[in-house]
Each structure stands twice: as C-alpha cells, then as structure tokens.
Scaffold this motif. Structure first.
Motif, PDB file in Angstrom:
ATOM      1  N   GLN A 180     -44.791  37.300  68.279  1.00  0.00           N
ATOM      2  CA  GLN A 180     -44.123  36.796  67.122  1.00  0.00           C
ATOM      3  C   GLN A 180     -43.562  37.603  66.079  1.00  0.00           C
ATOM      4  N   SER A 219     -39.478  29.436  63.087  1.00  0.00           N
ATOM      5  CA  SER A 219     -40.781  29.954  63.821  1.00  0.00           C
ATOM      6  C   SER A 219     -41.525  31.152  63.369  1.00  0.00           C
ATOM      7  N   ALA A 271     -44.248  34.522  62.719  1.00  0.00           N
ATOM      8  CA  ALA A 271     -45.868  34.368  62.623  1.00  0.00           C
ATOM      9  C   ALA A 271     -46.114  33.371  61.738  1.00  0.00           C
ATOM     10  N   GLU A 331     -49.688  37.557  68.196  1.00  0.00           N
ATOM     11  CA  GLU A 331     -50.293  36.807  67.434  1.00  0.00           C
ATOM     12  C   GLU A 331     -51.515  35.970  68.365  1.00  0.00           C
ATOM     13  N   SER A 359     -39.711  35.848  68.476  1.00  0.00           N
ATOM     14  CA  SER A 359     -40.946  34.838  68.476  1.00  0.00           C
ATOM     15  C   SER A 359     -41.024  33.742  69.382  1.00  0.00           C
ATOM     16  N   ASP A 398     -41.690  30.094  70.199  1.00  0.00           N
ATOM     17  CA  ASP A 398     -41.537  28.914  69.691  1.00  0.00           C
ATOM     18  C   ASP A 398     -41.925  27.695  70.473  1.00  0.00           C
ATOM     19  N   ARG A 455     -49.554  25.296  66.194  1.00  0.00           N
ATOM     20  CA  ARG A 455     -48.686  25.979  65.427  1.00  0.00           C
ATOM     21  C   ARG A 455     -47.613  25.169  64.932  1.00  0.00           C
ATOM     22  N   ASP A 478     -43.936  26.298  63.655  1.00  0.00           N
ATOM     23  CA  ASP A 478     -43.142  25.786  64.796  1.00  0.00           C
ATOM     24  C   ASP A 478     -42.781  24.426  64.415  1.00  0.00           C
TER      25      ASP A 478
END
Length: 281
Positions: A14, A29, A31, A54, A129, A131, A205, A247
């Motif tokens: 992330q 998306s 962290a 993460e 990141s 997602d 998430r 997300d």
C-alpha cells in the motif's frame, strides 16, 4: 530483496493510493491507516510516496536479502528480528539473511512495515496500492514472493522512537451529517450518535458492517447512484449501517446518513470484528 516466508491472514502493498480517477470508476484505495503508514515511512527516512506492507492481524514473516532498515507501526503486534524482540514505532536494522516476524496484534488490526527505499512493485495508475475491490495494483502477498526494495529514500532518519498513544478500547468517531440524512427517519441520527455499535465479522478493507439498533428509512424511493467517500456511513434496506474504508466503491445507491471526519479514519482502520465503537455528531 525481501523474501516473503509467511503472510498471516492478509498482507498487501500500500501507498497513498491513486486519487483523481473516481470519474472513470477507480477508487483511491491506499493504506487504510494513513497515519500509521506515513509514520513508518518517516521513521526510515522514506519519501512520502513510498510503499509499505499493510499486514492484517499479524503473521507476516520476511527474510532480508541484504541488511535493511525497517520500521513497524500501527496495530501493536510484537516484533522479532532473528528471534529477538524488536521495538515498534522505531527504526530497526534487519541483518542480511535474518527473519523479521510479526505476531498477532494485542490491540488494533493493521500493522505497517516500511523498509528504507520503499517496496518496489510496478505502479498502476500512479500507485503501488493493492485494491481488493477493483483488483488493481499488485496481487495479495503470498509465501514465496520476493519484494524488491526501491529508491524512495530521503534523508537519513534521526528519530530513535516515536511516541504513539495506545488506541482507545472503545473509540468515539466524530461524524458530520451525510447528504441523505433526510432519507432516514428522524430518530436514525439520534440512534447512530447515542447507541453503541459492534463491528461485524463481515468487514474488510472495503468497509465495516455494524450491528446495533435498526436505522429506519423515512423514504422508500429508489435513490440514484451517488459518489461515495472514505468514512461514509451508508444505510442499506436492512437498517444495519456500513462504514466505508479505503477500498470502497466510488458510487452507491443507498442513503448516506453520516460521514466520519478524516482525522478519525485511522481509528476506523484499526477496528476488529467484535470491537465496540460509538459516533459523536
């Protein structure tokens, strides 16, 4: 290189996400706990855009392919390097060939591991990141993966340890009225902001499903899909609110009763199934 030995329940790469693409259906998306992610990068002297790992509910084990400087922040997961306890919220040297391991957090849910230089995976739409909703970005980490170390390092870090307060046992999240508060019954806002809520096991998430008193609708009409933001509290027909995380989808067709203020989103990201949370208007 960092060699992935084990990942625990979920580990992803992330960064700060991919803003500016909602118009083409791509969420930001990034962290879930931006504060912890940013702190980890600062502790190892990374540039703000560097990617971290993460880790959800601990269990990550990495073996260093060379001597590296790392920092672990976020959920309070015991850290060991080569079998010896190491501090969190502080720069830690991992020697070549040594293994870093994160145990199950004693509080919180998501832990962040930064390595000096950043995690180097191919960016998608300007972000590294993962997602989970759209499928963009690198795949979820698996045992046997190898992570390259990038060049997103700035000045040498000078902090020995960062003072980080313990998370609240029952956090109180500040909320602002949502754009469709009038679609809910008058007492829905009062119930949201005066009653305790429990995080359901059906959370990830994308968002947290909350259990508590039913939030009744005042309007049964169909609502056209509207834009969503991180922190939006949406109320589906069953009356059980959903609090959206990193997300989340870019649009939704159920009324948004409230929106959690940005400063309180890191606390949302650390909520675990079974945790109690309250809202304050």
């Amino acid at each position: 290189m960092l060699h992935v030995v084990a990942t625990g329940p979920l580990a992803t790469v992330q960064d700060t996400g991919r803003p500016g693409h909602a118009g083409i259906g791509v969420p930001r998306s990034g962290a879930a706990d931006r504060a912890a992610h940013d702190l980890a990068n600062r502790l190892v002297g990374n540039l703000p855009g560097a990617a971290t790992v993460e880790v959800t509910a601990g269990g990550l084990r990495l073996r260093a392919g060379r001597t590296v400087l790392v920092a672990v922040t976020g959920a309070r997961a015991p850290v060991t390097v080569a079998g010896r306890a190491a501090p969190a919220n502080a720069p830690v040297t991992v020697p070549d060939g040594a293994e870093l391991a994160l145990a199950t957090p004693t509080s919180g849910l998501r832990t962040y591991l930064a390595v000096r230089g950043g995690v180097d995976v191919p960016p998608v739409l300007g972000s590294r990141s993962t997602d989970l909703l759209s499928g963009l970005g690198p795949p979820v980490l698996r045992a046997g993966d190898t992570l390259a170390i990038g060049t997103d390092a700035g000045e040498e870090p000078v902090v020995d340890v960062a003072p980080v307060a313990a998370p609240a046992d029952r956090p109180v999240l500040r909320v602002l009225p949502g754009p469709r508060r009038d679609w809910l019954a008058a007492e829905a806002w009062t119930r949201l902001t005066t009653q305790p809520w429990t995080v359901s096991a059906d959370s990830d998430r994308v968002g947290l499903r909350l259990t508590g008193p039913r939030l009744e609708r005042a309007c049964d009409d169909e609502l056209p899909s509207e834009g969503l933001v991180t922190g939006a509290v949406q109320v589906p027909p069953d009356g059980a609110p959903v609090l959206f995380l990193a997300d989340h989808p870019v649009t939704g067709g159920y009324p948004v009763l409230a929106v959690v203020v940005t400063a309180d989103l890191p606390a949302v990201a650390q909520l675990r199934p079974g945790d109690e949370v309250r809202f304050r208007g």
